[in-house]
Design a protein around this motif. Structure first.
Motif, PDB file in Angstrom:
ATOM      1  N   ASP A 194      21.199  -9.561   1.024  1.00 23.23           N
ATOM      2  CA  ASP A 194      19.936  -8.812   0.933  1.00 23.23           C
ATOM      3  C   ASP A 194      19.752  -7.814   2.079  1.00 23.23           C
ATOM      4  O   ASP A 194      18.647  -7.321   2.310  1.00 23.23           O
ATOM      5  CB  ASP A 194      18.716  -9.742   0.889  1.00 23.23           C
ATOM      6  CG  ASP A 194      18.429 -10.227  -0.536  1.00 23.23           C
ATOM      7  OD1 ASP A 194      19.024  -9.700  -1.482  1.00 23.23           O
ATOM      8  OD2 ASP A 194      17.587 -11.141  -0.682  1.00 23.23           O
ATOM      9  N   ASP A 211      18.872  -3.563   0.095  1.00 23.76           N
ATOM     10  CA  ASP A 211      20.296  -3.290   0.363  1.00 23.76           C
ATOM     11  C   ASP A 211      20.929  -2.284  -0.602  1.00 23.76           C
ATOM     12  O   ASP A 211      21.508  -1.282  -0.171  1.00 23.76           O
ATOM     13  CB  ASP A 211      21.114  -4.586   0.428  1.00 23.76           C
ATOM     14  CG  ASP A 211      20.782  -5.586  -0.667  1.00 23.76           C
ATOM     15  OD1 ASP A 211      19.874  -5.325  -1.471  1.00 23.76           O
ATOM     16  OD2 ASP A 211      21.442  -6.637  -0.725  1.00 23.76           O
ATOM     17  N   ARG A 231      20.333 -14.733  -9.307  1.00 29.71           N
ATOM     18  CA  ARG A 231      19.709 -15.272  -8.092  1.00 29.71           C
ATOM     19  C   ARG A 231      19.129 -16.661  -8.306  1.00 29.71           C
ATOM     20  O   ARG A 231      18.971 -17.424  -7.354  1.00 29.71           O
ATOM     21  CB  ARG A 231      18.603 -14.323  -7.596  1.00 29.71           C
ATOM     22  CG  ARG A 231      19.122 -13.018  -7.052  1.00 29.71           C
ATOM     23  CD  ARG A 231      17.996 -12.133  -6.602  1.00 29.71           C
ATOM     24  NE  ARG A 231      17.463 -12.511  -5.298  1.00 29.71           N
ATOM     25  CZ  ARG A 231      17.873 -12.008  -4.141  1.00 29.71           C
ATOM     26  NH1 ARG A 231      18.817 -11.097  -4.117  1.00 29.71           N
ATOM     27  NH2 ARG A 231      17.343 -12.394  -3.000  1.00 29.71           N
TER      28      ARG A 231
HETATM   29  N1  LIG Z   1      20.483  -8.121  -2.784  1.00 25.75           N
HETATM   30  C1  LIG Z   1      20.491  -7.465  -4.066  1.00 25.75           C
HETATM   31  C2  LIG Z   1      21.898  -7.485  -4.592  1.00 25.75           C
HETATM   32  C3  LIG Z   1      21.976  -7.299  -6.075  1.00 25.75           C
HETATM   33  O1  LIG Z   1      23.107  -6.587  -6.417  1.00 25.75           O
HETATM   34  P1  LIG Z   1      23.304  -6.054  -7.925  1.00 25.75           P
HETATM   35  O2  LIG Z   1      24.451  -5.137  -7.816  1.00 25.75           O
HETATM   36  O3  LIG Z   1      23.542  -7.277  -8.745  1.00 25.75           O
HETATM   37  O4  LIG Z   1      22.018  -5.367  -8.342  1.00 25.75           O
HETATM   38  C4  LIG Z   1      19.508  -8.123  -5.008  1.00 25.75           C
HETATM   39  O5  LIG Z   1      19.546  -9.329  -5.172  1.00 25.75           O
HETATM   40  O6  LIG Z   1      18.717  -7.378  -5.591  1.00 25.75           O
END
Ligand SMILES: N[C@@H](CCOP(=O)(O)O)C(=O)O
Ligand code: ADP
Length: 271
Positions: A22, A147, A230
């Motif tokens: 992040d 990020d 996540r």
């Molecule tokens: N830290 C970011 C990373 C997500 O990367 P992505 O390429 O899957 O959009 C978040 O969790 O939003």
């Protein structure tokens, strides 16, 4: 307004790099492009919602909406415009999207779209006073993980964090996304001005990238929305894991960032 045409290019990105969860993002050389024309003469008889016609080619062309109230790029642009008392796009705006970035597969396609959207709002709205830092504030009202968007906006290898806000500003930014982005309303404009971002929500530092390191992206043939990915992460981590995390950060920093002197007081990183 005179007719104008321009191209906005926004790079995709990789984030959650190593221990930089992040926090650290890297822009990659694959670009979302918006080919924009604004042609105000009254000759055109075509009427598009919010004066904006969208056409699209590339990744996602079967699924991405061409309705400017639904499409992420134009909704973000409208957010910027409406914060500046412009309710719609200038007459006869045409946005042609060229997208080579696979959606939902770890290359930050949504962050790239949000960055392109704020740029679009700035340009069609003639909002030349909006600095990159201020655009970052608008972006962070929509995407709260800095990020990917930090890398797409500023380019290169970037460390980002959200600044501590005052209780009043914290209250202002804790608002549902639907109140920031104009929700599809069946063509009815409520006239509400969306909440403007507080000034200076995020901070970024550009690191020099070690030129010997090249990025190779392996793209799966299935999509995983970031929000769903996540959900598999634990809410807490054992102390041993946290120690390993800091250890790996140390080596990551040493190996990846080329000859960088990091000044803890100023936040500057000099090669
Ligand atoms: N830290 C970011 C990373 C997500 O990367 P992505 O390429 O899957 O959009 C978040 O969790 O939003
Ligand atoms: N070029 C685009 N135009 C409009 N919406 C987009 C575009 N790129 C991505 N999006 C939106 O972002 C979603 C993917 O976001 P997300 O799940 O965070 O994956 P990613 O890791 O690719 O950012 C898509 O399903 C779509 O709704």
């Amino acid at each position: 307004m005179a007719s104008q045409s321009f191209v906005i290019r926004s790079p995709c990105s990789s984030a959650n790099i190593g221990p930089g969860f992040d926090v650290i993002g890297l822009a990659l050389s694959m670009f979302l492009e918006l080919h924009v024309t604004v042609d105000p003469p009254a000759s055109s008889t075509e009427n598009y919602p919010l004066n904006c016609k969208i056409t699209y080619e590339g990744e996602g062309e079967d699924e991405i909406s061409l309705d400017p109230e639904v499409n992420l790029i134009t909704r973000v642009a409208l957010y910027v415009l409406r914060c500046h008392d412009q309710r719609a796009f200038p007459k006869n705006t045409h946005v042609h999207v060229k997208n080579p970035i696979p959606l939902g597969r770890g290359l930050g396609s949504s962050g790239t779209a949000v960055v392109a959207g704020v740029m679009l709002g700035k340009e069609v709205g003639g909002l030349h006073h909006l600095t990159m830092e201020r655009l970052f504030d608008f972006i962070l009202m929509i995407e709260r993980h800095p990020d990917n968007v930090g890398a797409s906006l500023f380019g290169g290898f970037v460390g980002t964090y959200l600044k501590p806000l005052t209780p009043e500003d914290t209250a202002r930014v804790e608002i549902p996304l639907s109140e920031v982005l104009p929700a599809p309303q069946g063509g009815v404009d409520t006239g509400d001005r969306p909440p403007e971002p507080p000034v200076g929500i995020g901070h970024h530092i550009k690191f020099p990238w070690a030129g010997e390191i090249k990025a190779v992206a392996i793209i799966p043939e299935f999509e995983v929305p970031t929000a769903k990915a996540r959900q598999v992460l634990p809410a807490e981590y054992p102390r041993n894991d946290v120690v390993k995390f800091f250890f790996s950060f140390f080596f990551f920093w040493h190996d990846t960032v080329d000859h960088c002197e990091f000044n803890l007081v100023s936040g500057e990183c000099t090669a």
